[in-house]
Design a protein around this motif. Sequence first.
Motif, mmCIF file in Angstrom:
data_model
loop_
_atom_site.group_PDB
_atom_site.id
_atom_site.type_symbol
_atom_site.label_atom_id
_atom_site.label_comp_id
_atom_site.label_asym_id
_atom_site.label_seq_id
_atom_site.Cartn_x
_atom_site.Cartn_y
_atom_site.Cartn_z
ATOM 1 N N CYS A 1 2.549 -6.413 -13.987
ATOM 2 C CA CYS A 1 2.478 -5.050 -13.566
ATOM 3 C C CYS A 1 2.208 -4.871 -11.989
ATOM 4 O O CYS A 1 1.146 -5.446 -11.518
ATOM 5 C CB CYS A 1 1.414 -4.301 -14.310
ATOM 6 N N ARG A 2 2.928 -4.787 -11.434
ATOM 7 C CA ARG A 2 3.007 -4.337 -9.934
ATOM 8 C C ARG A 2 2.625 -2.841 -9.777
ATOM 9 O O ARG A 2 3.405 -1.975 -10.207
ATOM 10 C CB ARG A 2 4.366 -4.533 -9.325
ATOM 11 N N PHE A 3 1.595 -2.635 -9.234
ATOM 12 C CA PHE A 3 1.011 -1.192 -8.857
ATOM 13 C C PHE A 3 0.284 -1.082 -7.660
ATOM 14 O O PHE A 3 0.145 -0.143 -7.025
ATOM 15 C CB PHE A 3 0.414 -0.557 -10.304
ATOM 16 N N LYS A 4 -0.638 -2.041 -7.476
ATOM 17 C CA LYS A 4 -1.494 -2.166 -6.345
ATOM 18 C C LYS A 4 -1.328 -1.767 -5.104
ATOM 19 O O LYS A 4 -1.897 -1.039 -4.367
ATOM 20 C CB LYS A 4 -2.293 -3.441 -6.415
ATOM 21 N N LEU B 1 7.211 4.965 -4.964
ATOM 22 C CA LEU B 1 7.919 4.499 -6.299
ATOM 23 C C LEU B 1 9.144 4.348 -6.194
ATOM 24 O O LEU B 1 9.603 3.198 -6.576
ATOM 25 C CB LEU B 1 7.188 5.382 -7.478
ATOM 26 N N TYR B 2 9.813 5.211 -5.954
ATOM 27 C CA TYR B 2 11.279 5.549 -5.902
ATOM 28 C C TYR B 2 11.973 4.287 -4.970
ATOM 29 O O TYR B 2 12.767 3.442 -5.468
ATOM 30 C CB TYR B 2 11.693 6.688 -5.109
ATOM 31 N N ASP B 3 11.616 4.064 -3.803
ATOM 32 C CA ASP B 3 11.943 2.872 -3.187
ATOM 33 C C ASP B 3 11.513 1.611 -3.493
ATOM 34 O O ASP B 3 12.369 0.832 -3.275
ATOM 35 C CB ASP B 3 11.333 3.202 -1.557
ATOM 36 N N ALA B 4 10.539 1.570 -4.485
ATOM 37 C CA ALA B 4 9.984 0.205 -4.828
ATOM 38 C C ALA B 4 11.035 -0.571 -6.052
ATOM 39 O O ALA B 4 10.751 -1.534 -6.253
ATOM 40 C CB ALA B 4 8.526 0.258 -5.193
ATOM 41 N N ILE B 5 11.916 0.537 -6.620
ATOM 42 C CA ILE B 5 12.548 0.211 -7.660
ATOM 43 C C ILE B 5 13.724 -0.934 -7.439
ATOM 44 O O ILE B 5 14.403 -0.667 -6.307
ATOM 45 C CB ILE B 5 13.208 1.389 -8.220
ATOM 46 N N ASN B 6 13.633 -2.065 -7.494
ATOM 47 C CA ASN B 6 14.933 -2.847 -7.256
ATOM 48 C C ASN B 6 15.132 -3.679 -8.352
ATOM 49 O O ASN B 6 14.629 -3.651 -9.563
ATOM 50 C CB ASN B 6 13.939 -3.911 -6.263
ATOM 51 N N ASP B 7 15.858 -4.990 -8.154
ATOM 52 C CA ASP B 7 16.511 -5.737 -9.579
ATOM 53 C C ASP B 7 15.479 -6.255 -9.896
ATOM 54 O O ASP B 7 15.744 -7.256 -10.922
ATOM 55 C CB ASP B 7 17.725 -6.502 -8.690
ATOM 56 N N GLU B 8 14.531 -6.730 -9.413
ATOM 57 C CA GLU B 8 13.321 -7.508 -9.917
ATOM 58 C C GLU B 8 12.531 -6.834 -11.118
ATOM 59 O O GLU B 8 11.977 -7.171 -11.878
ATOM 60 C CB GLU B 8 12.426 -8.145 -9.190
ATOM 61 N N VAL B 9 12.832 -5.330 -11.239
ATOM 62 C CA VAL B 9 11.979 -4.532 -12.117
ATOM 63 C C VAL B 9 12.677 -4.524 -13.470
ATOM 64 O O VAL B 9 13.998 -4.164 -13.794
ATOM 65 C CB VAL B 9 11.857 -3.132 -11.435
ATOM 66 N N ALA B 10 11.897 -4.887 -14.676
ATOM 67 C CA ALA B 10 12.497 -4.717 -15.748
ATOM 68 C C ALA B 10 12.077 -3.282 -16.278
ATOM 69 O O ALA B 10 13.033 -2.816 -17.018
ATOM 70 C CB ALA B 10 11.367 -5.808 -16.698
ATOM 71 N N ARG C 1 14.171 -13.495 -14.081
ATOM 72 C CA ARG C 1 14.649 -12.691 -12.856
ATOM 73 C C ARG C 1 14.118 -11.301 -12.717
ATOM 74 O O ARG C 1 14.228 -10.691 -11.827
ATOM 75 C CB ARG C 1 16.119 -13.017 -12.678
ATOM 76 N N ARG C 2 13.495 -10.786 -13.768
ATOM 77 C CA ARG C 2 13.029 -9.314 -13.879
ATOM 78 C C ARG C 2 11.497 -9.352 -14.160
ATOM 79 O O ARG C 2 11.391 -9.122 -15.524
ATOM 80 C CB ARG C 2 13.998 -8.469 -14.890
ATOM 81 N N PRO C 3 10.732 -9.924 -13.611
ATOM 82 C CA PRO C 3 9.407 -10.100 -14.160
ATOM 83 C C PRO C 3 8.276 -8.904 -13.949
ATOM 84 O O PRO C 3 7.325 -8.885 -14.259
ATOM 85 C CB PRO C 3 8.772 -11.295 -13.239
ATOM 86 N N TYR C 4 8.929 -7.707 -13.563
ATOM 87 C CA TYR C 4 7.760 -6.657 -13.283
ATOM 88 C C TYR C 4 7.908 -5.459 -14.080
ATOM 89 O O TYR C 4 9.151 -5.057 -14.303
ATOM 90 C CB TYR C 4 8.002 -6.132 -11.799
ATOM 91 N N ILE C 5 6.782 -5.089 -14.291
ATOM 92 C CA ILE C 5 6.727 -3.303 -14.735
ATOM 93 C C ILE C 5 6.272 -3.015 -13.484
ATOM 94 O O ILE C 5 5.396 -3.376 -12.815
ATOM 95 C CB ILE C 5 5.647 -3.545 -15.617
#
Lengths: 414, 414
Positions: free
Chosen positions: A146-149, A156-165, A116-120
């Motif tokens: 790694c999500r970055f593209k 970045l701030y807004d992209a932080i969500n519950d899927e981020v490890a 459920r948290r698959p992202y860097i």
Amino acid sequence: MITRTDAEQLDQRDPLANYRQQFALPEQTIYLDGNSLGALPKRVKQRVSETVNQQWGNDLIGSWNTHQWVNLPQIVGEKIAPVIGAAKKQVICCDSISVNLFKLLSVAIQLNGSERRPYILSSHDNFPTDLYIAQGLQQQIGSTTCRFKDVAEEQLYDAINDEVAVVMVTEVNFRSGKRLDIKALTEKAHQHGALIIVDLAHSAGVMPIELDTWNVDFAVGCTYKYLNAGPGAPAFIYVNKRWHNKAQQPIAGWFGHKSPFDFDPTYAPDSGIKQYLAGTPAIISMAAVDSALDLFADLDLQHVRTKSIQLTTLFHQLIEQHELTEQLTLLSPTDASQRGSQLSYQHPQAYGLCQALIKRGVIADFRAPSYIRFGFAPLYNRHTDVYDAVNTLCEVLDNGEHLAIEWQTRQSVT
Amino acid sequence: MITRTDAEQLDQRDPLANYRQQFALPEQTIYLDGNSLGALPKRVKQRVSETVNQQWGNDLIGSWNTHQWVNLPQIVGEKIAPVIGAAKKQVICCDSISVNLFKLLSVAIQLNGSERRPYILSSHDNFPTDLYIAQGLQQQIGSTTCRFKDVAEEQLYDAINDEVAVVMVTEVNFRSGKRLDIKALTEKAHQHGALIIVDLAHSAGVMPIELDTWNVDFAVGCTYKYLNAGPGAPAFIYVNKRWHNKAQQPIAGWFGHKSPFDFDPTYAPDSGIKQYLAGTPAIISMAAVDSALDLFADLDLQHVRTKSIQLTTLFHQLIEQHELTEQLTLLSPTDASQRGSQLSYQHPQAYGLCQALIKRGVIADFRAPSYIRFGFAPLYNRHTDVYDAVNTLCEVLDNGEHLAIEWQTRQSVT
């Protein structure tokens, strides 16, 4: 109208003015590239020579104990700790930023990665090696992406969500010099149950940093920029105490073992920050770090930040005064509080401009395709250096020296 | 009956005799610990001072190009290549043995690991950091097990079977000095479809090594022992050409990118050995490696091996002549061709013995619980050094100096 006398007066009132004499700077050079490679502190010459000639040459193997080589990573770590706002026993000097990020990302994924948290989470304009390390780890362990593209730094701030490890972010951007609000990013990450790793490469030593207060989980940083420890000097790693002994970093070398000199075949990690060591430390390079850091022992980083802001502000004011803003587009934030200790400009002939300045003894650096970066190191750069550098820049542009150089370079390449 | 005159005559006929003057050795010391930390080559003093004072101090950031800092890992790699029997473009200098083993084990597992080949095979008496790295990787990737606990070094050959993905072995054992037959182990590994990684820490620079001829897949090695490159100097990595561009090492730092200065956010590995670089190299330490290796440019490693065998043989003959073999049990093979360039003895007061010798200027080293190691570096150790060292050893034992020291040490600890 700002005059050279104004700059001289600022130098006279500068509480850091005496630091310059601690550096071995070349004559006739204005060095505005301390954000890439810090200048040589005079004391480092002596220390390196002593390490090679007396310690290695004369005392040989015994130096591991008598000269504390074996404890150098911790000794240096404790000198870095106050520079980045860390209490004791959380910082250690070792390896490179790349290798250290590999350790920390692995640990962060162990602690917090899941289906459920698959992202860097990072941004595409982060320093490439940080992104590469995350991609390398992703390929090795498979379960993490790694999500970055699709994420720019300001998103970045807004992209932080519950899927981020784990959020992986650099405080000051290498290209733009833009400074992020690490406290806010850490809060947002924690609100969503994510961890955060901060890269301090362009901020350590040039501004106050409060890792403990901001509640950051992990950090890495570089000692060869504003900490002046020499080319490719060993990096550092910060692990907040709450994460000690909760996960094992994967590059399990003998210096991270709880008792390496027992030579036990089974790995048992040290319970503290020492676990983050891997192999035998590069002593000559690390002795230089140790010595360079002594310059920070009685230094108020608020003074450093204040002067840093003065230098960048003065530089840009002079660019405006010379009416150069149409040719040189400021990429860095105009609000000094939003930037680190560099100014980056876009210019169509940035490469030629940079080379022409270097010919005139003003050292800046070029970043493809069209950026010129000026770094300001408050410990050795003066206000008059800034004044003289902008004057030189103005002359170079007036004379078209940058165009001639670009033409020659192109010719030599084809 | 061997006399000091015999030893003097051997020194006079020694084709390597002139190398000793290239080293800065302390007076009144017989240094028999070059297997732990090689002595300081005089040229390295000059090179380090030049790197710090002129290149860093004066030429600053420009040195990355003008002084070839950026290519130093490859330049050094090409100097190491002939020392280990490798054709060009297969060796590079970087990081530590621990970090480099992590890269190679990861690559080997990628290439050859599977459900039917779940093992990294090693032995419990291999150097601990090698085993630790394999255990760290095992924990990280889950699918692989390092088998070592039930395997002694002499059982390694027979333990190679079709379930092994990769054999990880050290050519010369750090404790016993026993030398393994890497050619035979490689053949056996390949017969069973396994890969092999060889650690050359205790062999590189002190004997001929033929990695290409032996068909070895991967190797790592140390530059601070018999290559005399300084404490914790960067290590090296060898990847046989047939494995280039077939797998990606996981610590994907920017120096391993095919074009790092494009600053592309997406990782694309270099297609050759350069992929094995991770972060920015520690230039001061690596400059020392580069300079130290120049001693090997015109050196015939067969001469080095011949002298190494003479030194170890003479040492043990003198031990026998002094009738010390009842007190000192030789752990190393009695057949000189089966050992590296060290002799290890078991002695109940090994710690005290080692300290008493050091007090008398004979530097050996102690390995817990009861071993004393004597390392012989043919480039600077003389036959007369061996003669005098055994004489001193004999006196120490006769006087019981080792007993007194052990008692003092125990007292200071309790």
